[in-house]
Design an enzyme around this catalytic site. Structure first.
Site, PDB file in Angstrom:
ATOM      1  CE  LYS A 282      -4.456   0.769   2.266  1.00  0.00           C
ATOM      2  NZ  LYS A 282      -5.534   0.012   3.033  1.00  0.00           N
ATOM      3  CD  GLU A 366     -19.074  -3.823   8.140  1.00  0.00           C
ATOM      4  OE1 GLU A 366     -19.167  -5.031   7.530  1.00  0.00           O
ATOM      5  OE2 GLU A 366     -18.459  -2.803   7.956  1.00  0.00           O
ATOM      6  NE  ARG A 394     -22.162  -5.600   3.671  1.00  0.00           N
ATOM      7  CZ  ARG A 394     -21.105  -5.688   2.875  1.00  0.00           C
ATOM      8  NH1 ARG A 394     -20.159  -5.997   3.490  1.00  0.00           N
ATOM      9  NH2 ARG A 394     -21.370  -5.316   1.568  1.00  0.00           N
TER      10      ARG A 394
END
Ligand SMILES: Cc1ncc(C[n+]2csc(CCOP(=O)(O)OP(=O)(O)O)c2C)c(N)n1
Length: 634
Positions: A282, A366, A394
């Site tokens: 990254k 979640e 969600r």
């Protein structure tokens, strides 16, 4: 003129030499760094996928072959090579290039939801559809190790493993990070794939020997990477993916474009589902990002290109929550905190430093976070799950059945609720107060300022037999708005003149409502502004106030359907209070990206528009007329 100017579509990449592709990669990084430095956006993830994206677009033929980016925050490189270079300077600006893939922008974009871990399911469906329709097309899904922690990704893999005729290539972009390092058993398993020394050594040796044979080297090396049960399979670390029955190629250095192309070409030839495991970094190619400890410039605000120093931001709601939760944690040993891979963005980092044993980063999961919170509550603790409002959608069933039905004392802290703006339709937190309204027993608070945030959070964590929710918006909080009185559990913020208009303002809309009130008072209209503090359940005191006024106006930073206004109206109706009612909220549509204030003004949630509407309504009532119709889709 740079090389990028000559790339109108991915096909233009095919004719470039290796040197030109290196040059192009550098140019792409430069454009992304300079653009995000002014516009903000996702930088680290995109710097990490430059070579990988170029390789995909050279091996596959988009848009005939479909490329699905999981989450979509890493699609800038894809945008730059699919005809959007000229407009890239407008990234995330109103009317400009979106921060995520966008069907409206390009035929090369297909999935634009930006909620993580869905790419493999989309890809599974697409590949099956092409197989059934007899279309010779490949589907490529690019998924990060972070997104791979989401349950949906594993549900998809379970299905993909038996979809033998799916021409589906899954590129696992493994940079060991979500925002912070990816945590969990999966991360450990990926590490073991990445670091299996036997595999790497043998492959290196084979590569050297074969490449030394003139004429046949590359082809033979290719073959080793290829399909069916061959030498490569004997060497590849068995585990994880192959145990699921999925073909695995890798690990491949994701910054070695040629190696990536080779791996992808092999995967393409296989004709069934294949995983290509790419190792990337990254922030690759930009030192300040690589050095950035918290999240390697996952999504920086504006910064200085030379130094990487971010422009100072004032304190935002999240920072105040962060302080409040640390304070509570110090006083309550039973308090535990949960994040779904967003420790810093939701402000739990300081809590985690102080109370590491009481903090859980569950990954982008979640649903699991919510039910695990229920378990923690059943086990005698008080969990606080801090999450962006849009991502709680969600886990609705988990909130309803796993927490509320079981009367578990779990507190949900919804950051970035209401209009968030720059990240576009999928990131607005405009559904929470509608979906949560239907949950029996759940109590929902919307603090209007920092003092109320502390107060309501404190009240919320004291509830141990029902879910509680505290929701606040993106950005800096307003100045405190003091109450002049109490009505039941609600704060009265303004009481001017006669009891003409009652404004029931929710959370961040209180400041706006106070401004509306001063405009109304200036015109001689009597006005009361009340902040319910707890918007669910409806406070009986507000029903009584509504009975005593001539017009009730509700204002909320949530969808108009099924939200606080709608619930209040229903409650008034049930109580036989038929005071004329005007409901203001977010129109039930997907809002294009723009600055939060610009969107609020466009949808009529600014003080000026609200005041004008109220004056029109009062005028209509004065004349004995019905309220005028308002176009809420404007
Ligand atoms: C359901 C959901 N939860 C949280 C997020 C916020 N989020 C955006 S990107 C990201 C990390 C993604 O990590 P990874 O997939 O490894 O991609 P990388 O940024 O490392 O390339 C998270 C948690 C989200 N987009 N969707």
């Amino acid at each position: 003129m740079g090389l990028l100017d000559s790339i109108a579509s991915p096909r233009d990449l095919r004719g470039l030499s290796a040197e030109q592709l290196d040059e192009l990669a550098a140019e792409i990084r430069d454009v992304m760094i300079r653009t995000v430095a002014t516009n903000s956006g996702h930088l680290g993830p995109n710097l990490g996928v430059v070579e990988l994206t170029l390789a995909i677009h050279r091996v596959f033929d988009s848009p005939h072959d479909r490329v699905v980016f999981d989450t979509g925050h890493q699609s800038y490189v894809h945008k730059l090579v699919t005809g959007r270079h000229a407009d890239f300077g407008t990234l995330r600006r109103e009317g400009g290039v979106s921060g995520y893939p966008s069907q409206a922008e390009s035929e090369h974009d297909i999935v634009e939801n930006s909620h993580a871990s869905t790419s493999l399911s989309y890809a599974d469906g697409l590949a099956k559809a092409y197989a059934i329709r007899g279309e010779d097309r490949h589907v490529v899904a690019v998924i990060g190790d972070g997104a791979l922690t989401g349950g949906m990704a594993w549900e998809a893999l379970n299905n993909i493993a038996i979809a033998r005729s799916s021409r589906l290539v899954i590129v696992v972009n493994d940079n060991e990070r979500s925002y912070t390092p990816t945590i969990g058993g999966l991360a450990t398993a990926l590490t073991s794939l990445r670091t299996n020394p036997r595999y790497e050594q043998v492959l290196d040796l084979v590569k050297k020997r074969l490449n030394a044979v003139p004429g046949v080297g590359h082809a033979a090396y290719d073959a080793l990477h290829a399909v069916k049960k061959g030498m490569k399979d004997a060497l590849a670390p068995q585990g994880l993916f192959e145990d699921l029955g999925l073909k695995y190629v890798g690990p491949v250095d994701g910054h070695d474009r040629a190696a990536m192309e080779q791996a992808l070409a092999n995967a393409k030839r296989f004709g069934g589902p294949v995983i290509v495991h790419a190792i990337t970094r990254k922030g690759q190619g930009y030192d300040p990002a690589l050095r950035h400890e918290a999240d390697q410039f996952h999504a920086p605000g504006p910064f200085d290109v030379q130094t990487g120093a971010e422009k100072p931001k004032g304190k935002i709601w999240t920072d105040h929550f962060s302080e409040a939760i640390v304070d509570l944690g110090g006083r309550r040993e039973d308090l535990v905190a949960i994040t779904a891979a967003m420790m810093h963005p939701v402000g739990l980092d300081v809590f985690a430093e102080k109370f590491p044993e009481r903090t859980f980063d569950v990954g982008i999961a979640e649903q699991h976070a919510v039910t695990s919170a229920a378990g923690l509550a059943m086990g005698g603790l008080h969990p606080v799950f801090a999450v962006y409002a849009t991502f709680l959608n969600r886990a609705f069933d988990q909130v309803l059945m796993d927490v509320a039905l079981h009367k578990c004392g779990v507190t949900f802290v919804l950051d970035r609720s209401g209009v968030t703006g720059d990240d576009g339709a999928s990131h607005n937190g405009m559904w929470d107060m509608s979906i949560l309204q239907v949950v029996p027993g759940l109590r929902l608070a919307a603090p209007r300022d920092v003092t109320r945030l502390r107060e309501l959070l404190e009240e919320a964590v004291q509830v141990d037999d029902a879910p509680t929710v505290v929701r606040f918006p993106k950005g800096p909080p307003p100045e405190d708005v003091p109450a002049i009185d109490r009505a039941g559990g609600a704060d009265v913020l303004v009481r001017e003149g006669e009891q003409d208009v009652l404004i029931v303002a929710v959370g961040s809309m209180c400041t706006t409502a106070v401004e509306v009130a001063s405009r109304l008072a200036a015109q001689g209209i009597g006005v009361t502004v009340v902040d319910p503090r707890w918007v669910k359940p409806v406070d009986p005191a507000i029903v009584e106030l509504a009975r005593d006024h001539r017009l009730v106006v509700s204002v909320e930073d949530n969808g108009r359907t099924g939200g606080c206004g709608a619930t209040l109206l229903q409650t008034l109706n049930d109580a036989g209070v038929h005071t004329p009612f005007r409901l203001h909220g977010i129109p039930q549509e997907f809002l294009d990206h723009a600055k939060r204030d610009a969107i609020l003004a466009r949808i009529g949630l600014d003080a000026q528009t609200l005041a004008r509407t109220v004056v029109e309504d009062v005028t209509a009532l004065d004349r004995g007329l019905a309220l005028v119709e308002v176009d809420h889709t404007a």
